[in-house]
Design an enzyme around this catalytic site. Structure first.
Site, PDB file in Angstrom:
ATOM      1  N   HIS A  18     124.447  10.420  19.955  1.00  0.00           N
ATOM      2  CA  HIS A  18     124.237  10.071  21.372  1.00  0.00           C
ATOM      3  C   HIS A  18     124.759   8.662  21.652  1.00  0.00           C
ATOM      4  CE1 HIS A  18     120.526  12.841  20.950  1.00  0.00           C
ATOM      5  NE2 HIS A  18     121.339  13.478  21.772  1.00  0.00           N
ATOM      6  N   LYS A  42     110.285  22.938  26.713  1.00  0.00           N
ATOM      7  CA  LYS A  42     110.533  22.369  25.396  1.00  0.00           C
ATOM      8  C   LYS A  42     109.519  21.261  25.159  1.00  0.00           C
ATOM      9  CE  LYS A  42     114.957  20.807  23.705  1.00  0.00           C
ATOM     10  NZ  LYS A  42     116.361  20.645  24.033  1.00  0.00           N
ATOM     11  N   ARG A  91     130.091  18.997  20.336  1.00  0.00           N
ATOM     12  CA  ARG A  91     130.230  18.976  18.876  1.00  0.00           C
ATOM     13  C   ARG A  91     130.962  20.201  18.372  1.00  0.00           C
ATOM     14  NH1 ARG A  91     123.912  18.112  18.303  1.00  0.00           N
ATOM     15  NH2 ARG A  91     124.211  19.378  20.161  1.00  0.00           N
ATOM     16  N   SER A 129     119.414  15.941  17.084  1.00  0.00           N
ATOM     17  CA  SER A 129     118.030  15.453  17.095  1.00  0.00           C
ATOM     18  C   SER A 129     117.143  16.378  16.281  1.00  0.00           C
ATOM     19  CB  SER A 129     117.495  15.388  18.527  1.00  0.00           C
ATOM     20  OG  SER A 129     118.225  14.473  19.290  1.00  0.00           O
TER      21      SER A 129
HETATM   22  P1  ADP Z   1     119.798  18.582  25.480  1.00  0.00           P
HETATM   23  O1  ADP Z   1     118.450  19.089  25.110  1.00  0.00           O
HETATM   24  O2  ADP Z   1     120.030  18.442  26.948  1.00  0.00           O
HETATM   25  O3  ADP Z   1     120.957  19.231  24.770  1.00  0.00           O
HETATM   26  P2  ADP Z   1     120.184  16.408  23.645  1.00  0.00           P
HETATM   27  O4  ADP Z   1     119.400  15.135  23.625  1.00  0.00           O
HETATM   28  O5  ADP Z   1     120.068  17.303  22.470  1.00  0.00           O
HETATM   29  O6  ADP Z   1     119.756  17.083  24.986  1.00  0.00           O
HETATM   30  O7  ADP Z   1     121.728  16.086  23.867  1.00  0.00           O
HETATM   31  C1  ADP Z   1     122.192  15.363  24.967  1.00  0.00           C
HETATM   32  C2  ADP Z   1     123.714  15.344  24.958  1.00  0.00           C
HETATM   33  O8  ADP Z   1     124.163  14.681  23.781  1.00  0.00           O
HETATM   34  C3  ADP Z   1     124.364  16.719  24.921  1.00  0.00           C
HETATM   35  O9  ADP Z   1     125.562  16.679  25.692  1.00  0.00           O
HETATM   36  C4  ADP Z   1     124.716  16.916  23.473  1.00  0.00           C
HETATM   37  O10 ADP Z   1     125.815  17.789  23.303  1.00  0.00           O
HETATM   38  C5  ADP Z   1     125.086  15.500  23.102  1.00  0.00           C
HETATM   39  N1  ADP Z   1     124.934  15.277  21.665  1.00  0.00           N
HETATM   40  C6  ADP Z   1     123.882  15.557  20.891  1.00  0.00           C
HETATM   41  N2  ADP Z   1     124.115  15.229  19.599  1.00  0.00           N
HETATM   42  C7  ADP Z   1     125.372  14.720  19.579  1.00  0.00           C
HETATM   43  C8  ADP Z   1     126.234  14.243  18.534  1.00  0.00           C
HETATM   44  N3  ADP Z   1     125.853  14.215  17.256  1.00  0.00           N
HETATM   45  N4  ADP Z   1     127.462  13.805  18.881  1.00  0.00           N
HETATM   46  C9  ADP Z   1     127.867  13.857  20.162  1.00  0.00           C
HETATM   47  N5  ADP Z   1     127.122  14.318  21.190  1.00  0.00           N
HETATM   48  C10 ADP Z   1     125.901  14.753  20.897  1.00  0.00           C
END
Ligand code: ADP
Length: 154
Positions: A18, A42, A91, A129
């Site tokens: 992120h 969630k 990803r 995450s």
């Molecule tokens: P959500 O539950 O909305 O997917 P996340 O917090 O999991 O929320 O992810 C938020 C954003 O960050 C999404 O666009 C996700 O694809 C991106 N993201 C999550 N992990 C990574 C990573 N390792 N590298 C790049 N982008 C990521």
């Protein structure tokens, strides 16, 4: 009109993946709003306050980053903050398929919205995450996966 992007997510917790997307987006937009969404379906692992505090610590002093929490539709949040761009990270092909449908539905809900995708840096392609939560749950060390300067120890 200002070039403001919202980066919506659960950030449960924020990872280096992120952080990388947010830092790479900064030169592209006048401001990046990190929108921590409260998702009805969630149950989060970390409290909203913890998640927000970590993000605040990581980006302290960065005037062009704002951290807000919201519930409800991302497009409603965008409309109320005069935001035209939704930023998402990609990803994998699975991310793409999911994001494609969400992005296209958002476009129907709010036509002036553009979803902008940044390809994940290769070193973070397997990072999520949920993996970080899993490692924590089993007592592992997550230091290399989370931004410097924050401590997630339970
Ligand atoms: P959500 O539950 O909305 O997917 P996340 O917090 O999991 O929320 O992810 C938020 C954003 O960050 C999404 O666009 C996700 O694809 C991106 N993201 C999550 N992990 C990574 C990573 N390792 N590298 C790049 N982008 C990521």
């Amino acid at each position: 009109m200002e070039n403001i992007a919202v980066f919506p997510g659960s950030f449960d917790p924020i990872t280096r993946g992120h952080e990388s997307i947010i830092r790479r987006a900064l030169p592209l937009f006048s401001k990046v709003i990190i929108g921590i969404g409260e998702n009805r379906d969630k149950k989060s692992f970390f409290s909203l306050e913890q998640r927000r505090n970590w993000i605040q610590t990581i980006f302290a002093g960065e005037r062009r980053i704002e951290i807000l929490t919201y519930s409800g539709l991302t497009v409603t949040f965008c409309r109320s903050h005069n935001v035209r761009f939704i930023l998402r990270g990609l990803r994998t092909a699975a991310d793409f398929e999911f994001e494609r449908s969400v992005g296209q539905i958002n476009k129907l809900l709010l036509p002036e919205i553009e979803t902008i995708f940044l390809l994940c840096a290769p070193e973070y392609a397997s990072l999520s995450s949920s993996i970080v939560r899993d490692i924590l749950h089993h007592g592992g060390d997550v230091k290399q996966f989370i931004p410097e300067g924050i401590d997630l120890s339970l």
